[in-house]
Design an enzyme around this catalytic site. Sequence first.
Site, PDB file in Angstrom:
ATOM      1  N   ASP A  24       0.926  -1.000  -0.014  1.00 38.58           N
ATOM      2  CA  ASP A  24       0.054   0.014  -0.017  1.00 38.58           C
ATOM      3  C   ASP A  24       0.983   1.234   0.012  1.00 38.58           C
ATOM      4  O   ASP A  24       2.029   1.181   0.259  1.00 38.58           O
ATOM      5  CB  ASP A  24      -0.765   0.058   1.295  1.00 38.58           C
ATOM      6  CG  ASP A  24      -1.660   1.243   1.554  1.00 38.58           C
ATOM      7  OD1 ASP A  24      -2.325   1.753   0.363  1.00 38.58           O
ATOM      8  OD2 ASP A  24      -1.525   1.665   2.403  1.00 38.58           O
ATOM      9  N   ASP A  26      -0.289   5.226   0.831  1.00 42.52           N
ATOM     10  CA  ASP A  26      -0.767   6.228   1.859  1.00 42.52           C
ATOM     11  C   ASP A  26      -0.443   5.488   3.304  1.00 42.52           C
ATOM     12  O   ASP A  26      -1.547   4.367   3.371  1.00 42.52           O
ATOM     13  CB  ASP A  26      -2.076   6.676   1.455  1.00 42.52           C
ATOM     14  CG  ASP A  26      -2.074   7.823   0.489  1.00 42.52           C
ATOM     15  OD1 ASP A  26      -1.017   8.606   0.665  1.00 42.52           O
ATOM     16  OD2 ASP A  26      -2.520   7.598  -0.409  1.00 42.52           O
TER      17      ASP A  26
END
Length: 232
Positions: A24, A26
Amino acid sequence: MPSDTPDAPDTSAASLTARALLLDMDGTLVNSDAAVERVWRGWAAEHGLDGDEVMKVVHGRQGYATMAELLPDRPMEVNHAENRRLLAQETADTEGVVPVPGAAAFLAAIEDLPHALVTSASVPLATARMTAAGLRMPRVRITAESVGASKPHPEGFLKAAAELGFAPEDCVVFEDSEAGVAAGRAAGMRVVGVGPRAAALGPTVHVPTLERIRVEPAPGGALHLRVAPGAD
């Protein structure tokens, strides 16, 4: 008796073995919380919503999915149109966007190993934030444009695994948000939860930062992920 409650993270686990890593962005590689707060609290005020309640939902999802969760009676085409406006705001707002501790060294360590970025951000937003944080963009990436369903749907992680050429069970996901951890679990993958948000979300292993993870290539293409000891 089987339980629907996620397993507690095994913070004592010494290692995991995988063949590919799915990352991922953020909250996992990039700390963009300040920019996310500015844009989404502004959106909450526009719609008379509680900003604190909005921030509980927004992390990990595409914007239109957040809007659908918070305004369930609103037409989806309105959500998509408004999401385009917010994406432009987020892409332009990189003030305070910084790398998560250990992200640069972690990306450097896995540069020649199978890995992919799997983010709910669009290509322009992902590029803006990775650039602002001074981080290398992985060659393989699944962005908002690549999928038809937002996290917590597992589509993004499954697409990344397929593009890298590995089965889901051979992949380990790195995530920080509720939607992201749920997506990884739904994809049949083990999850390393990164940072404070992930601690209570039932990842396979939890670490406070990427500084605590070491990835070591092994014979036969295996990757050993070792969790360095230390206080959380």
